[in-house]
Design an enzyme around this catalytic site. Structure first.
Site, PDB file in Angstrom:
ATOM      1  CE  LYS A 149      -4.158  -2.145   1.460  1.00  0.00           C
ATOM      2  NZ  LYS A 149      -3.765  -3.641   1.688  1.00  0.00           N
TER       3      LYS A 149
HETATM    4  C1  LIG Z   1      -4.176  -4.593   0.875  1.00  0.00           C
HETATM    5  C2  LIG Z   1      -3.480  -5.748   0.807  1.00  0.00           C
HETATM    6  C3  LIG Z   1      -3.947  -6.895  -0.288  1.00  0.00           C
HETATM    7  C4  LIG Z   1      -5.177  -6.831  -0.860  1.00  0.00           C
HETATM    8  O1  LIG Z   1      -5.113  -5.715  -1.863  1.00  0.00           O
HETATM    9  P1  LIG Z   1      -6.244  -5.318  -2.737  1.00  0.00           P
HETATM   10  O2  LIG Z   1      -5.868  -4.120  -3.138  1.00  0.00           O
HETATM   11  O3  LIG Z   1      -7.314  -5.038  -1.559  1.00  0.00           O
HETATM   12  O4  LIG Z   1      -7.009  -6.534  -3.586  1.00  0.00           O
HETATM   13  C5  LIG Z   1      -3.051  -8.066   0.058  1.00  0.00           C
HETATM   14  N1  LIG Z   1      -1.948  -8.351   0.650  1.00  0.00           N
HETATM   15  C6  LIG Z   1      -1.611  -7.077   1.629  1.00  0.00           C
HETATM   16  C7  LIG Z   1      -0.294  -7.532   2.447  1.00  0.00           C
HETATM   17  C8  LIG Z   1      -2.270  -5.972   1.575  1.00  0.00           C
HETATM   18  O5  LIG Z   1      -1.885  -4.956   2.570  1.00  0.00           O
END
Ligand SMILES: *Cc1c(COP(=O)(O)O)cnc(C)c1O
Length: 508
Positions: free
Chosen positions: A146
C-alpha cells in the site's frame, strides 16, 4: 475493508469550460458529471455512488514501451501518471514522482535486493521454459504494497491542497495495513491531519508500534475501546453528518481512490519491462487480492496495451472473487461469513474496486452497472453466468480480459512459506504465499509468471513461526520498534467524544 468513509467534501473550485482539454473521468454508474484528475483526487465515490474511471484508457505504443525499458522507477511513474493526470503540469508531476520513488523511501531492506530498484524482482524457479518470479512491492516504510501508492498520494495531496490554499483532515478506521500506510504517507505534510481509529489492544504489537510510534504533530491515533466494527461505525456516523464533515473538511484515503489505482499501474509496467526484451513477449501476473484495488491496476495496464497474458486473482478462504471468476456469480458475504485468516489484509466480504472491472466487462453500460450494484445492496449479489434467470451472460467474455483465479487456505500458506524457504532460501509473507500457491496452478510454458509480493514476513510473525519454527527476519531499522515511545489517545466507542476530539484539534 480497512479505511472506511465516503466522499470527501472539499470546496473544489469550479473550473472553466476549458476543462474539456483535460482527460475526463466518468462514473461507473453513469449519472455523475465528468471531472478532471485533480477534481477527483481528494474525493471518494462519485455523487451517484459509482467509481471514477477515465472516459477512455490512454494507450501505450510499442515504441513507447521500448523507450520506457531503461527508465528509473520515478521516471517510469512520470510517464504513466502524465497520461492520466493531464491537468497537472508535467514539471510538477516530475518533481512529485522523483520525490516519492527514492531509494531512501523504498529501502530495499532485504538481502539480495539491489538498491534503487524500488520494486526489485527475483526469479524463484525456472522450469519447462517458464519462470516464477517475485516482484517486491513491500520495501516502503510500512513494509506492505500500500506504500507504493500511498506515498505518492501524500505528495499529490500536499501539492494540490497548497495550490487551492485548502486543508484536509483525513478520518478513517483501520485494523492494520491501510491506516499505517496512510499515516506514513501523510506525516509532516502541510495542510493535512490524520485522525485514525483503531480497536484498542486488538492489533498486533508490531502493527500497533508502527502506528503509535509516530510522533508527528499532524498524526492522531485514537485507540477505541471496542472492535474494528465499532470504529467503522463511527466513521460511517461522521460521514453521514454532512454539516460536521464539511466544517471539519473531512476526507478519506480508501482503496477506491483513483490516484492510488493509477500509482499501482506503474509497477505492472516495471515488472513487464524488467523480464522482457521486446514488446512481442507476454507476461502473466498473480495478485494476492482483497478489495480488487491491486489487480484492478493490472487490468488498467492491460487495457492500455501492456502485453499481459493472464491476470490471476489469488484469494484466501474469503473467496468472493475466486467464486466470481470461476462461475460468473458475485455473491458478497455477511460479516458472520467473513473469516479471520492468517492473510488478514485479504479478509474482505465485498471487493470495493470490483465495480470498475464490471463496468468494462459490461461494455461501459452505466445503467446496467447501477442496477447490478443496487442488487448487491438489496439481494447480496448478481449473476452474470448466462444461466436462465441470471442478470447477463458476460461471464463468457471474461477470458478476453485475461482474468483467472484461485484460492488458498491456512494450510496452503504454511506449506508454501516452507517450500519457498526450503527451495529458494526466500522468506515470504502469508499474502504472498497465497499468490505463489495460486500462481503455480497457472504457469504456461514460455510466459514468465510474476507474483506480486504484497508484504514482508515481519508483519505476520505468528504464522511464520508456525510454518518455519523460527521468527521472521526483521528488516534493518525495525529491530526494536515495539520499544519506541508511543503516542495515542484511548477513547470510548462514542462518536460524540471522537467528534469533540477532532474539532478540538483542527481549530475549525
Ligand atoms: C491490501 C492488501 C492486499 C489486498 O489488496 P487489494 O488491493 O485490496 O486487493 C493484499 N496483501 C496485503 C499485504 C495487503 O496489505
Amino acid at each position: 475493508m480497512d479505511v472506511a468513509g465516503a466522499a470527501v467534501i472539499m470546496s473544489v473550485i469550479p473550473l472553466p469550460s476549458t476543462l474539456s482539454k483535460f482527460m475526463q473521468y466518468v462514473s461507473t454508474r453513469g449519472q455523475a458529471p465528468a471531472q478532471s484528475f485533480s477534481q477527483i483526487l481528494l474525493g471518494g465515490l462519485a455523487p451517484d455512488g459509482g467509481l471514477y474511471l477515465p472516459a477512455e484508457y490512454p494507450q501505450v505504443s510499442g515504441a513507447e514501451l521500448d523507450a520506457w525499458r531503461k527508465l528509473s522507477y520515478a521516471d517510469l511513474a512520470l510517464e504513466v501518471l502524465k497520461k492520466f493526470a493531464t491537468d497537472i503540469p508535467e514539471a510538477d508531476l516530475k518533481a512529485l514522482t522523483r520525490k516519492t520513488y527514492t531509494a531512501a523511501v523504498y529501502r530495499n531492506t532485504r538481502v539480495g535486493d539491489k538498491a534503487a530498484e524500488i520494486t526489485p524482482l527475483r526469479v524463484l524457479e525456472e522450469k519447462n521454459g517458464s519462470k516464477l518470479i517475485l516482484q517486491a512491492l513491500s520495501n516502503g516504510p510500512t513494509l506492505a504494497f500500500k506504500d507504493m501508492a500511498m506515498q505518492l498520494l501524500g505528495n499529490l495531496f500536499e501539492y494540490t491542497l497548497a495550490k487551492q490554499h485548502a486543508e484536509l483532515n483525513i478520518f478513517g478506521a483501520t485494523s492494520g495495513d491501510t491506516g499505517s500506510a496512510a499515516e506514513y504517507a501523510m506525516r509532516g505534510k502541510k495542510g493535512i491531519r490524520v485522525f485514525m481509529l483503531s480497536p484498542h489492544k486488538k492489533m498486533s504489537a508490531f502493527q500497533t508500534a508502527q502506528m503509535f510510534s509516530l510522533q508527528d504533530p499532524n498524526i492522531f491515533n485514537l485507540a477505541i475501546e471496542g472492535v474494528f466494527d465499532d470504529c467503522q461505525d463511527m466513521v460511517k456516523a461522521v460521514s453521514n453528518d454532512l454539516e460536521f464533515k464539511t466544517r471539519q473538511k473531512i476526507g478519506t484515503v480508501n482503496s477506491i481512490n483513483w490516484a492510488r489505482v493509477v500509482a499501482q499501474v506503474v509497477y505492472y509496467f516495471r515488472g513487464y519491462l524488467s523480464v522482457t526484451t521486446g514488446n512481442d513477449q507476454k507476461v502473466s501476473f498473480t495478485v494476492p487480492s482483497g478489495n480488487f484495488g491491486n489487480i484492478c491496476a493490472g487490468h488498467i495496464a492491460r487495457m492500455m496495451g501492456l502485453p499481459i497474458d493472464k491476470l490471476v486473482a489469488a484469494t484466501n478462504e474469503n473467496d468472493v472473487l475466486d467464486e466470481f471468476f470461476r462461475t460468473g456469480v458475485y455473491r458478497v458475504r455477511k460479516s458472520a461469513e467473513t473469516y479471520h485468516t492468517s492473510s488478514p489484509s485479504m479478509d474482505i466480504s465485498k471487493a470495493s474496486n470490483f465495480e470498475r472491472f464490471i463496468y468494462d466487462l459490461l461494455g461501459r453500460d452505466g445503467d446496467r452497472v447501477r442496477a447490478l450494484f443496487q442488487k448487491v445492496e438489496t439481494q447480496g449479489g448478481f449473476d452474470l453466468s448466462g444461466k436462465p434467470g441470471s442478470d447477463g451472460d458476460e461471464f463468457s467474455r471474461i477470458a478476453q480480459y485475461g482474468f483467472q483465479s484461485g484460492k488458498s487456505t491456512h494450510q496452503d500458506r504454511l506449506d508454501t512459506i516452507r517450500d519457498v524457504e526450503d527451495d529458494y532460501g526466500v522468506m515470504i509473507d502469508t499474502h504472498t504465499a497465497d499468490g505463489v500457491k495460486v500462481a503455480r496452478e497457472y504457469m504456461t510454458p514460455g510466459v514468465p509468471m510474476i507474483v506480486l509480493e504484497t508484504a514482508l514476513p515481519a508483519k505476520f510473525n505468528e504464522t511464520i513461526l508456525e510454518a518455519l519454527g523460527r521468527d521472521a527476519e526483521r528488516p534493518a531499522g525495525f529491530e526494536d520498534i515495539e520499544a519506541l515511545p508511543q503516542r495515542f489517545e484511548v477513547m470510548a466507542a462514542d462518536v460524540v467524544q471522537v467528534k469533540a476530539f477532532i474539532a478540538g484539534h483542527t481549530g475549525l
